[in-house]
Structures are given as C-alpha cells and as structure tokens.
Design a protein around this motif. Structure first.
Motif, short mmCIF file in Angstrom:
data_model
loop_
_atom_site.label_atom_id
_atom_site.label_comp_id
_atom_site.label_asym_id
_atom_site.label_seq_id
_atom_site.Cartn_x
_atom_site.Cartn_y
_atom_site.Cartn_z
N UNK A 194 1.77 -4.74 -9.93
CA UNK A 194 0.77 -4.23 -10.72
C UNK A 194 -0.22 -3.90 -9.27
N UNK A 195 -1.54 -2.97 -9.42
CA UNK A 195 -2.41 -2.73 -9.02
C UNK A 195 -2.23 -4.01 -8.24
N UNK A 196 -3.18 -3.46 -7.18
CA UNK A 196 -3.24 -5.00 -6.24
C UNK A 196 -2.79 -5.37 -5.56
N UNK A 197 -1.13 -5.81 -5.92
CA UNK A 197 -0.35 -6.65 -5.96
C UNK A 197 0.46 -6.04 -4.30
N UNK A 198 1.07 -7.48 -3.67
CA UNK A 198 1.90 -6.91 -2.75
C UNK A 198 3.39 -8.01 -3.06
N UNK A 222 -4.57 5.43 8.52
CA UNK A 222 -5.32 6.00 8.35
C UNK A 222 -4.81 7.26 7.37
N UNK A 223 -4.04 7.62 7.75
CA UNK A 223 -3.21 8.56 7.39
C UNK A 223 -2.79 8.28 6.11
N UNK A 224 -2.26 6.95 6.02
CA UNK A 224 -1.97 6.20 4.36
C UNK A 224 -2.88 6.19 3.69
N UNK A 225 -3.57 6.13 3.75
CA UNK A 225 -4.85 5.38 2.85
C UNK A 225 -5.72 6.36 2.48
N UNK A 229 -7.35 -2.89 4.82
CA UNK A 229 -7.33 -2.02 3.39
C UNK A 229 -6.44 -2.73 1.97
N UNK A 230 -5.34 -2.82 2.10
CA UNK A 230 -5.03 -2.99 1.20
C UNK A 230 -5.24 -3.59 0.34
N UNK A 231 -6.46 -4.88 0.00
CA UNK A 231 -7.44 -5.27 -0.08
C UNK A 231 -8.75 -4.85 -0.91
N UNK A 232 -9.31 -3.71 -0.36
CA UNK A 232 -10.46 -3.45 0.01
C UNK A 232 -9.62 -2.07 -1.08
N UNK A 233 -9.23 -1.78 -0.94
CA UNK A 233 -8.47 -0.19 -2.02
C UNK A 233 -7.90 -0.36 -3.40
#
Ligand SMILES: Nc1ncnc2c1ncn2[C@@H]1O[C@H](COP(=O)(O)OP(=O)(O)OP(=O)(O)O)[C@@H](O)[C@H]1O
Ligand SMILES: [Mg+2]
Lengths: 292, 336
Positions: A30-34, A164-167, A198-202
């Motif tokens: 899901x979105x936001x899940x790792x 940075x490039x990935x996000x 970054x994962x959490x923020x986005x």
C-alpha cells in the motif's frame, strides 16, 4: 484502500530453461508502506525488484503472473508506455553508489534528467527541485555538489545524491536494493535514517531488499521471506519477530546476530531446515508444471 | 604548476623522439647499399665527375661529420638540398604534406563514421543476427590490409563501375585558383564545389582503402566497450527513469565507452599515415608518401631525412592531440 503495487503469482525463468528463478511470487504494498524482502544470497530478492522496475536481464523471461503498478498491468503494456509509467511513478535506490552514477556527467543532470526528459519539466524548475532535494538529504552545499562529478564525492555523499534523485519525481514506489551494504558502518546508519525520513515524509510505498533482519525491524512494516525464488512467509514485522511461521524463517532469525547472545548467533542454519525448504520449493515446482 | 610540468615533460619526450628518428634515419640510410651520385649521372660519367658531385653534396666526408653538418643546418631550418630534384628539401616536403594530410584526415573521418555506425548498430541489436553481421564485417575489414583493399576498390569502382578516379589528386585539365596546397579545404573556403567534388572523386578510393581496416578496429573495440558499459549500474538506473534503448546507448554509455577507443584511434591514425606511402603510390596521388618512395628509389638522402623528420613530427603531434582530447573528455583527468 487498494495497493499501489500488486505482484500476482509471478514466475520468471532463465531464457530457454524450465528452471524458475522466481516461483509464483505474490505480494502487495500500500501507499506509505514498507515491505522488507529478505532471504539468502541468490534467493531472488533483486530479481523481484528488477521485474517491478522493468530492468530484468535479457536472459530472464517472465513466464507467468502479473505486476500491477498503479492498477496497470506492466506485462500488457507497450514497452515505451511501460518505461514511462515506471519512470514517472517508481524509482530505484541502488546498492552501490560508486557505480550507479555516470562518471562522465555532473551531478545536476543526473538528478534532473528524469524530470526534464521524461516528465517535461523546464530545466529551471528541475534545478530548483534538485536543490530542494539535496537540502532534504542534508547536503550542506547543494550548489557545489550539483556542479561536481561523481568522483569528487564520497560514497555516503553519492548515496545521498542517489536518494535525492530517486525521490525527485515524487515517486509512489521506491525499490531500495540493499542501499547501505556498500557503505561503511557509520554512514550506513545515517543513510538508513535518511531513507526512512524521506519515505515517511512522501508516504512512499517501498520495497526494501536486505539481508539484515535488524534493519527490517527498524524500517519495514511487513516482510516477505524468500527461499529459492519462492516466498515462504509473508508476515507483519511484529508477527515475525514474535515467532516466524515457517521453519526456514525461524532458522534465518536464529542465525541473525544478537547483542544478548553473540555465541548462539554464530550457529549455522540447520541442514535439515535447508533441505526441507529446498524440498518444498521442488514440490511447488512439480505442482506448477503439472498445473501449467 | 602541474600543467606546466606536464607540458615540459611532453616537449622533452617529443624532442627526444624527433632526435632519435633523425639519428636512426640518418645512419641507416647511409649504411644500406646504393649510391645516390651514381643514380644522378648518365652512364659513362668519369671518375672525376663522380668525385666532384660527391664532394658537392658533402658525401665524401665521414658520416659523423655529415651528421654534424646536417644537424646544424636543421637547427637553422635548413634541411639541405634534394639530390634528385635539386631543390631545397623543406619547401618540397611542405609542398606535398597538405595532400597527405587531407587524404589521411578524410580517411580518418570515413573510418570513424563507418566504425562508429557499425559499433552502434551492433550494440543496438546485440545478440541478434545484426550483431553477427557486424562481427563478420569487422573480421573481413581487419583481415585484408589497406593495399589489397586499394586493389579491390580499383577493380570495383575504377574498372567495373568507373565512378571514381583511380589516379592523381585532381583532374589535370582543371584551372586551379589555389594559393595553398590544402586543395580540399581551400575549395570549400572558395565555395568552388566543382573542384571539391573532383578532389573527392580522386581521394575517395585511396581514403576508403586506408579507412576500412581502421573502421573495423574502431567498430570492434567500441562495440566491445559499449556492451560492457551497457551492463553498468548507471545505465540500468537510467532505464528505470524511463529512458529507451537509443538514449541509454548514446547519452549514458557512449561518452564513457568512447575513451579507450579514442586512445586506440590515436595510435592507429599514425599507422594509417604510414599506410599512405604505399596507397599514394598505388593511386599516383601526389602526396608525401609518394615522394618518399621516389626519394628512396633515387637514394635521395637529404629528401628521405626531411620526409622522415616531418612524419615523426606529425606522429608526436597526433599523440599530443589525442592525450589532450582524452584529458578533456575524461572528467577524472580534467582536474588532476
Ligand atoms: N543475469 C542473470 N542471468 C541468469 N541468471 C541470473 C542473472 N542474475 C541473477 N541470476 C540468478 O537469479 C537468481 C536470483 O538472483 P538475485 O540477484 O535476485 O539474488 P539476490 O537474492 O538479490 O541475492 P543477493 O543477496 O546476493 O543480492 C540467482 O540464482 C542468480 O543465479
Ligand atoms: Mg541482490
């Protein structure tokens, strides 16, 4: 809520061979899940990441199953459309920052090229975005870094640049394939924290490939344990560390170093467990051949 | 200061190379049999005539003395007088050099275009029949030397399908407005495309003969390094960004894969210039190489020396240019 990425019954094999390297793999994120992907070397962790991103080696064919990215079946798309969809919604954080940057180009275009060439941003806007991202990954002098060549930066710096490039394009899904194994221990922690931040923020969905169950416990909500290209266990992190369902997972967990009992963690995985897991994989194969 | 040192080192190696070439050629051509004076005089010349001429050209002195006289001349820009043509050596050599340079450069351009195109095609369609075809073409190009290519081309395009001229540099009937010997460049500068076309029709076959083996070498090496580069992580990463095969080959792989090929082209280009000697002869092309063969046949010692020095200078300059380009294209060296 529907999953951003769904992998259904995915099998892949070496071109021209019956032997599968991925064996009916299914999972969704899901979105936001790792989601952590763990398993021994050669289990097929990277192969899954490559399949999702459309970069499987030419010798590997997908023989069945589907990969749904944002609801679209990648296998059914025209190659150019598939590339565009992946480029626009997904990104890779590679394992080795030393080899993942083009040595003959400056950093700036390596961050902005996706935005400009694939997503049609203006160069000026892309540059602003790149500076913003370099700030997000805590690079102090982003202007100077953007003008640098990769060889002028340390490994940790390069991995920050790659993150940075990935996000950069606000991806909905990030595949991180052992993103810290090539870095030294002190830097590893910082980079891991950064990826989580970054994962959490986005609120990015993330596939996190690793050998390290300790990392899984810190970064992931769920994990899949792979053996021989087959997922032997899908669990939430809490469930898993409470007590893995599968014997192979238990052996894997037992072999993970612990501060409390360093001696025990040096014990090899029980032969019988490995044999049982291998037998299970072969049985699945037989069933698959008869079924298909 | 590093740069200054590098330049100094460079200039010194260049001088050593040139002096070495001068010494070797001077002594070697005096050791091999053959008497230039005897070649000049009609049969039946008297001993006195021979002795007089020998003294005139200073050939009666010891080799060491001759070398000293020649060297002091060279330092002042005087390379002596051609025995067979009875003119100062340097104007003769410099008058022919542009023809050879134009031929060699044209050949180099053809080789880079053909070799580059073959390599890119082979990589774009790697592991298919197309790549095999490229490999076969490379193999054929490499296994036939330039002078044989010259003969094949003469038969094909000079005899069977006579579309190109097989002899000379430009049609003798044409009125030439040129003030330099760089005919091709000057014809373009003067917008005289009629002359340019005539020059090209003369240059095409010798240039192609020189170019084919080099094109094969370029194609082979460039394709190999491109294929290796295509597996590198940064190329894969570019794919995940949404780029297609063409972009990935041209923008990501090529700039890195081209570096080893560049060095090779530099070395091979000097061989190509060596090849002009025989190719110019075959096509009666009035360049330095053709003159060199005449000079050797006539045992024209001062002229041979002059030509060799000019060739040696050319080679060192080419090496210098290649090194500079390599440093320019490789960011890791640019700041070193
Ligand atoms: N290019 C390739 N051609 C053929 N087989 C391959 C190729 N790449 C990987 N494989 C095979 O596919 C299987 C899965 O490999 P993969 O790279 O996914 O393993 P992994 O789980 O990522 O291991 P590691 O932890 O070492 O990175 C392995 O058995 C490997 O031998
Ligand atoms: Mg891997």
């Amino acid at each position: 809520m529907s999953a951003f990425l769904t992998v259904n019954n995915l099998s892949a094999s070496l071109h021209g061979y019956d032997q599968r390297v991925l064996r009916s793999v299914s999972f969704s994120i899901d979105t936001g899940e790792v989601l952590g992907l763990v398993g021994e070397s050669g289990a097929g962790k990277s192969m899954i990441g490559k399949a999702i991103l459309g970069i499987l080696p030419s010798a590997i064919d997908i023989v069945e199953g589907e990969i749904l990215l944002d609801g679209q079946d990648l296998e059914k798309m025209k190659p150019a459309d598939r590339r565009r969809l992946i480029g626009a919604t997904a990104a890779l954080i590679p394992q080795d920052p030393l080899t993942a940057l083009n040595p003959s180009r400056r950093i700036e275009p390596q961050i902005t090229n996706r935005l400009v060439d694939i997503l049609g941003w203006t160069k000026a806007n892309a540059r602003v975005r790149a500076l913003e991202l370099l700030n997000e990954v805590h690079i102090d002098n982003p202007e100077r870094v953007m003008a640098s060549y990769p060889h002028e930066l340390s490994g940790g710096m390069r991995q920050r640049v790659l993150i940075a490039s990935a996000f950069a394009a606000n991806p909905k899904l990030v595949v991180a394939d052992e993103p810290t194994t090539a870095l030294d221990v002190t830097v590893q922690k910082q980079i891991l924290r950064l990826i989580r931040e970054l994962q959490a923020r986005h609120s990015t969905a993330m596939v996190f490939v690793t050998h390290d169950l300790g990392v899984v416990s810190k970064v992931c909500q769920r994990l899949s344990v792979l053996y021989g290209g087959k997922i032997v266990e899908n669990s939430s992190v809490a469930e898993f560390f409470d007590g893995p369902k599968h014997a192979y997972s238990r052996a894997l967990l037992a072999a993970t170093p612990k501060y409390t009992d360093p001696e025990a963690s040096l014990l090899p995985v029980d032969e019988a467990v490995i044999e049982a897991a291998a037998a299970e994989v072969l049985a699945a194969d037989r069933e698959w051949r008869h079924g298909g | 200061m590093k740069l200054l040192r590098a330049i100094l080192v460079r200039l010194m190696t260049m001088s050593v190379t040139l002096i070495g070439a001068a010494v070797v050629v001077f002594f070697v051509i005096r050791v091999v049999p053959g008497n230039p004076i005897a070649m000049m005089l009609p049969p039946g010349a008297t001993e006195e005539d021979i002795a007089r001429l020998t003294a005139l050209y200073g050939l009666d002195k010891s080799i060491i003395e001759q070398f000293w006289i020649w060297l002091t001349g060279v330092v002042q820009g005087d390379f002596g007088t051609s025995i067979s043509l009875r003119q100062p050596v340097m104007p003769l050599v410099l008058g022919r050099l542009p023809a050879t340079l134009e031929l060699a450069i044209f050949a180099l351009v053809i080789a880079v275009v053909i070799g580059g195109a073959l390599a890119l095609t082979g990589v774009r369609h790697r592991e298919t029949g197309t790549e095999t075809a490229v490999d076969v073409a490379n193999g054929v190009g490499l296994s036939i030397p330039d002078f044989l290519w010259a003969l094949i081309l003469i038969v094909l395009f000079g005899v069977l399908m006579p579309v190109f001229h097989i002899s000379g540099r430009i049609s003798p009937s044409l009125d030439l407005p040129f003030v330099t010997q760089f005919y091709v460049f000057e014809s373009i500068a003067r917008l005289r495309f009629d002359l340019w076309w005539d020059l090209l029709k003369h240059m095409f076959m010798p240039a192609l003969a020189l170019a084919i083996p080099l094109a094969a070498i370029i194609s082979q090496l460039l394709k190999q390094s491109l294929k290796e580069t295509m597996h590198l992580d940064y190329v894969t990463l570019a794919r995940t960004k949404g780029y297609g095969e063409n972009h990935v080959i041209l923008s990501e792989a090529l700039p890195n894969a081209v570096l080893p090929t560049l060095t090779l082209i530099g070395v091979q280009f000097t061989f190509l210039i060596g090849g002009t000697v025989i190719i110019e002869r075959l096509f009666s092309y009035e360049g330095l190489g053709n003159m060199a063969i005449d000079a050797v046949i006539n045992r024209d010692l001062p002229l041979i020396q002059g030509i060799v020095i000019v060739f040696a200078l050319l080679f060192t300059i080419i090496n210098l240019v290649v090194d500079m380009m390599y440093a320019l294209l490789n960011p890791r060296l640019r700041h070193a």
